[in-house]
Scaffold this motif. Structure first.
Motif, PDB file in Angstrom:
ATOM      1  N   LEU A  60      -4.518  14.581   5.304  1.00 10.42           N
ATOM      2  CA  LEU A  60      -5.122  13.489   4.539  1.00 10.42           C
ATOM      3  C   LEU A  60      -4.642  13.523   3.088  1.00 10.42           C
ATOM      4  N   GLY A  61      -4.480  14.734   2.562  1.00  8.47           N
ATOM      5  CA  GLY A  61      -4.020  14.886   1.184  1.00  8.47           C
ATOM      6  C   GLY A  61      -2.621  14.328   0.989  1.00  8.47           C
ATOM      7  N   TYR A  62      -1.730  14.596   1.940  1.00  6.78           N
ATOM      8  CA  TYR A  62      -0.364  14.076   1.821  1.00  6.78           C
ATOM      9  C   TYR A  62      -0.332  12.563   2.008  1.00  6.78           C
ATOM     10  N   PHE A  63      -1.213  12.041   2.876  1.00 11.61           N
ATOM     11  CA  PHE A  63      -1.320  10.590   3.017  1.00 11.61           C
ATOM     12  C   PHE A  63      -1.818   9.977   1.708  1.00 11.61           C
ATOM     13  N   ALA A  64      -2.792  10.645   1.073  1.00  8.09           N
ATOM     14  CA  ALA A  64      -3.318  10.170  -0.210  1.00  8.09           C
ATOM     15  C   ALA A  64      -2.230  10.175  -1.279  1.00  8.09           C
ATOM     16  N   ALA A  65      -1.303  11.137  -1.201  1.00  9.39           N
ATOM     17  CA  ALA A  65      -0.201  11.193  -2.170  1.00  9.39           C
ATOM     18  C   ALA A  65       0.635   9.916  -2.099  1.00  9.39           C
ATOM     19  N   ILE A  66       0.867   9.410  -0.884  1.00  5.99           N
ATOM     20  CA  ILE A  66       1.602   8.146  -0.733  1.00  5.99           C
ATOM     21  C   ILE A  66       0.816   7.009  -1.389  1.00  5.99           C
ATOM     22  N   PHE A  67      -0.494   7.006  -1.187  1.00  6.41           N
ATOM     23  CA  PHE A  67      -1.359   5.967  -1.758  1.00  6.41           C
ATOM     24  C   PHE A  67      -1.351   6.025  -3.282  1.00  6.41           C
ATOM     25  N   ILE A  68      -1.320   7.238  -3.845  1.00  9.64           N
ATOM     26  CA  ILE A  68      -1.268   7.411  -5.300  1.00  9.64           C
ATOM     27  C   ILE A  68       0.004   6.775  -5.857  1.00  9.64           C
ATOM     28  N   GLY A  69       1.145   7.079  -5.240  1.00 12.47           N
ATOM     29  CA  GLY A  69       2.405   6.490  -5.676  1.00 12.47           C
ATOM     30  C   GLY A  69       2.428   4.984  -5.497  1.00 12.47           C
ATOM     31  N   LEU A  70       1.864   4.516  -4.387  1.00 13.67           N
ATOM     32  CA  LEU A  70       1.824   3.081  -4.096  1.00 13.67           C
ATOM     33  C   LEU A  70       1.076   2.321  -5.189  1.00 13.67           C
ATOM     34  N   SER A  71      -0.083   2.831  -5.584  1.00 16.67           N
ATOM     35  CA  SER A  71      -0.887   2.142  -6.602  1.00 16.67           C
ATOM     36  C   SER A  71      -0.214   2.196  -7.972  1.00 16.67           C
ATOM     37  N   LEU A  72       0.474   3.294  -8.278  1.00 12.49           N
ATOM     38  CA  LEU A  72       1.206   3.373  -9.544  1.00 12.49           C
ATOM     39  C   LEU A  72       2.326   2.337  -9.585  1.00 12.49           C
ATOM     40  N   GLY A  73       3.014   2.165  -8.470  1.00 13.59           N
ATOM     41  CA  GLY A  73       4.112   1.214  -8.421  1.00 13.59           C
ATOM     42  C   GLY A  73       3.658  -0.225  -8.547  1.00 13.59           C
ATOM     43  N   ILE A  74       2.504  -0.561  -7.954  1.00 13.65           N
ATOM     44  CA  ILE A  74       2.022  -1.943  -7.967  1.00 13.65           C
ATOM     45  C   ILE A  74       1.223  -2.248  -9.224  1.00 13.65           C
ATOM     46  N   LEU A  75       0.345  -1.306  -9.626  1.00  8.22           N
ATOM     47  CA  LEU A  75      -0.591  -1.573 -10.717  1.00  8.22           C
ATOM     48  C   LEU A  75      -0.154  -1.003 -12.061  1.00  8.22           C
ATOM     49  N   GLY A  76       0.820  -0.071 -12.072  1.00 10.78           N
ATOM     50  CA  GLY A  76       1.207   0.569 -13.326  1.00 10.78           C
ATOM     51  C   GLY A  76       0.204   1.603 -13.798  1.00 10.78           C
ATOM     52  N   GLY A  77      -0.715   1.994 -12.945  1.00 10.72           N
ATOM     53  CA  GLY A  77      -1.757   2.966 -13.276  1.00 10.72           C
ATOM     54  C   GLY A  77      -2.765   2.966 -12.150  1.00 10.72           C
ATOM     55  N   GLY A  78      -3.833   3.736 -12.335  1.00 11.18           N
ATOM     56  CA  GLY A  78      -4.880   3.747 -11.320  1.00 11.18           C
ATOM     57  C   GLY A  78      -4.736   4.877 -10.333  1.00 11.18           C
TER      58      GLY A  78
ATOM     59  N   PHE B  35       6.022  -8.955  -4.613  1.00 11.02           N
ATOM     60  CA  PHE B  35       5.357  -9.928  -3.742  1.00 11.02           C
ATOM     61  C   PHE B  35       3.833  -9.918  -3.871  1.00 11.02           C
ATOM     62  N   ILE B  36       3.268  -8.786  -4.343  1.00 10.59           N
ATOM     63  CA  ILE B  36       1.810  -8.651  -4.398  1.00 10.59           C
ATOM     64  C   ILE B  36       1.371  -8.626  -5.855  1.00 10.59           C
ATOM     65  N   PRO B  37       0.568  -9.594  -6.307  1.00  6.64           N
ATOM     66  CA  PRO B  37       0.066  -9.551  -7.678  1.00  6.64           C
ATOM     67  C   PRO B  37      -0.936  -8.415  -7.863  1.00  6.64           C
ATOM     68  N   GLY B  38      -0.638  -7.547  -8.841  1.00  3.57           N
ATOM     69  CA  GLY B  38      -1.506  -6.399  -9.079  1.00  3.57           C
ATOM     70  C   GLY B  38      -2.939  -6.792  -9.391  1.00  3.57           C
ATOM     71  N   ALA B  39      -3.120  -7.933 -10.070  1.00  2.47           N
ATOM     72  CA  ALA B  39      -4.464  -8.355 -10.465  1.00  2.47           C
ATOM     73  C   ALA B  39      -5.358  -8.586  -9.262  1.00  2.47           C
ATOM     74  N   SER B  40      -4.779  -8.997  -8.140  1.00  7.22           N
ATOM     75  CA  SER B  40      -5.585  -9.269  -6.956  1.00  7.22           C
ATOM     76  C   SER B  40      -6.034  -7.978  -6.270  1.00  7.22           C
ATOM     77  N   LEU B  41      -5.311  -6.877  -6.503  1.00  6.04           N
ATOM     78  CA  LEU B  41      -5.658  -5.602  -5.880  1.00  6.04           C
ATOM     79  C   LEU B  41      -6.582  -4.744  -6.742  1.00  6.04           C
ATOM     80  N   LYS B  42      -6.588  -4.994  -8.048  1.00  9.66           N
ATOM     81  CA  LYS B  42      -7.345  -4.119  -8.953  1.00  9.66           C
ATOM     82  C   LYS B  42      -8.830  -4.029  -8.628  1.00  9.66           C
ATOM     83  N   PRO B  43      -9.534  -5.154  -8.371  1.00  7.55           N
ATOM     84  CA  PRO B  43     -10.974  -5.031  -8.084  1.00  7.55           C
ATOM     85  C   PRO B  43     -11.264  -4.155  -6.870  1.00  7.55           C
ATOM     86  N   ALA B  44     -10.504  -4.330  -5.778  1.00  3.11           N
ATOM     87  CA  ALA B  44     -10.733  -3.525  -4.576  1.00  3.11           C
ATOM     88  C   ALA B  44     -10.477  -2.050  -4.864  1.00  3.11           C
ATOM     89  N   PHE B  45      -9.380  -1.763  -5.568  1.00  2.42           N
ATOM     90  CA  PHE B  45      -9.084  -0.378  -5.932  1.00  2.42           C
ATOM     91  C   PHE B  45     -10.155   0.170  -6.869  1.00  2.42           C
TER      92      PHE B  45
END
Length: 269
Positions: free
Chosen positions: A5-23, A238-248
């Protein structure tokens, strides 16, 4: 199972940095502590390396597209780099193991880091949940940069980055949009550049203290996070970061509440 789960979370951490520039960096310490079994203080050092290296790769991608405002980044980084290095080199090592006691609860250095991190997560979540309106209005630069505020926030971000091991993107993005007057896409790329240098300079403060690092673990975890940020940088087209921020933001709020509840109410359980 938790390690997977930790390694899967690592992918999610990188994913959010790439889309949102933080978080994403706000999740690195909890993942390292609760899923990978790393001590809280050491997790802040590991987080600086993971977040810094991941953000550096992401920033390079944005830089190639001309989406990093170097003059603004340099203004922000001046006080920020000084604050983060001194925090890791001087403040964190100087703190005693046991700090103070409230009732039957002994606040150790590890507990203080986790509680401070959880409070930061709640603040980050609030910022992300409420950030839709500023982001939506940030398609074009507006007016002149407010340099005193940019410098002040730079110092605050450096202190927070050094103490809790988070990149501070949730503070950097609003500062770049509202005070440096950058459009959102440019703010994301500039934020990644700032987070990368801040975090890696902070990590160098740990290295200078002679703290032992598990490099095989660090590089393995980093590989998953790097895969996430490469994918996130691509999806950001393709994905606007603003639309993902509230859910994150709601997810981050739940994580912060979980840490506060576990550490303050069930710490001795």
């Amino acid at each position: 199972m938790l390690h997977y789960l930790g390694y899967f979370a690592a992918i999610f951490i990188g994913l959010s940095l790439g889309i949102l520039g933080g978080g994403g960096s706000i999740l690195t310490v909890p993942v390292l502590v609760y899923l990978m079994g790393v001590s809280p203080v050491l997790s802040t050092a590991y987080s600086l390396f993971i977040v810094g290296s991941t953000s550096l790769v992401g920033a390079a991608g944005y830089f190639r597209k001309g989406l990093v405002a170097l003059p603004t980044a340099l203004v922000f980084l001046g006080p920020s780099l000084l604050a983060v290095f001194l925090t890791r080199k001087v403040l964190v090592p100087a703190l005693p193991h046991e700090l103070f006691t409230i009732g039957s609860l002994v606040f150790t250095k590890d507990l203080l880091v986790l509680v401070a991190f959880a409070v930061l997560m709640v603040a980050a979540a609030t910022s992300m949940i409420r950030s839709g309106r500023p982001d939506a209005a940030a398609d074009e630069p507006l007016g002149k940069t407010n340099y005193p505020l940019v410098l002040t926030i730079g110092a605050v971000v450096g202190l927070l980055t050094g103490f809790v091991g988070a990149g501070g993107g949730f503070l950097i993005i609003p500062a770049l949009v509202l005070f440096a007057r950058l459009p959102m896409k440019l703010a994301v790329g500039t934020s990644l550049a700032i987070i990368a240098l801040n975090s890696l300079i902070g990590f160098s403060g740990d290295l200078s203290t002679g703290r032992a690092m598990d490099w095989s673990f660090l590089l393995g975890f980093l590989a998953f996070a790097l895969g996430g940020i490469v994918l996130g940088t691509y999806l950001a087209r393709f994905i606007p970061g603003a639309s993902l921020k509230p859910a994150f933001g709601w997810f981050t709020l739940a994580m912060g509440a979980f840490i506060l509840t576990k550490e303050l109410l069930f710490h001795h359980a």
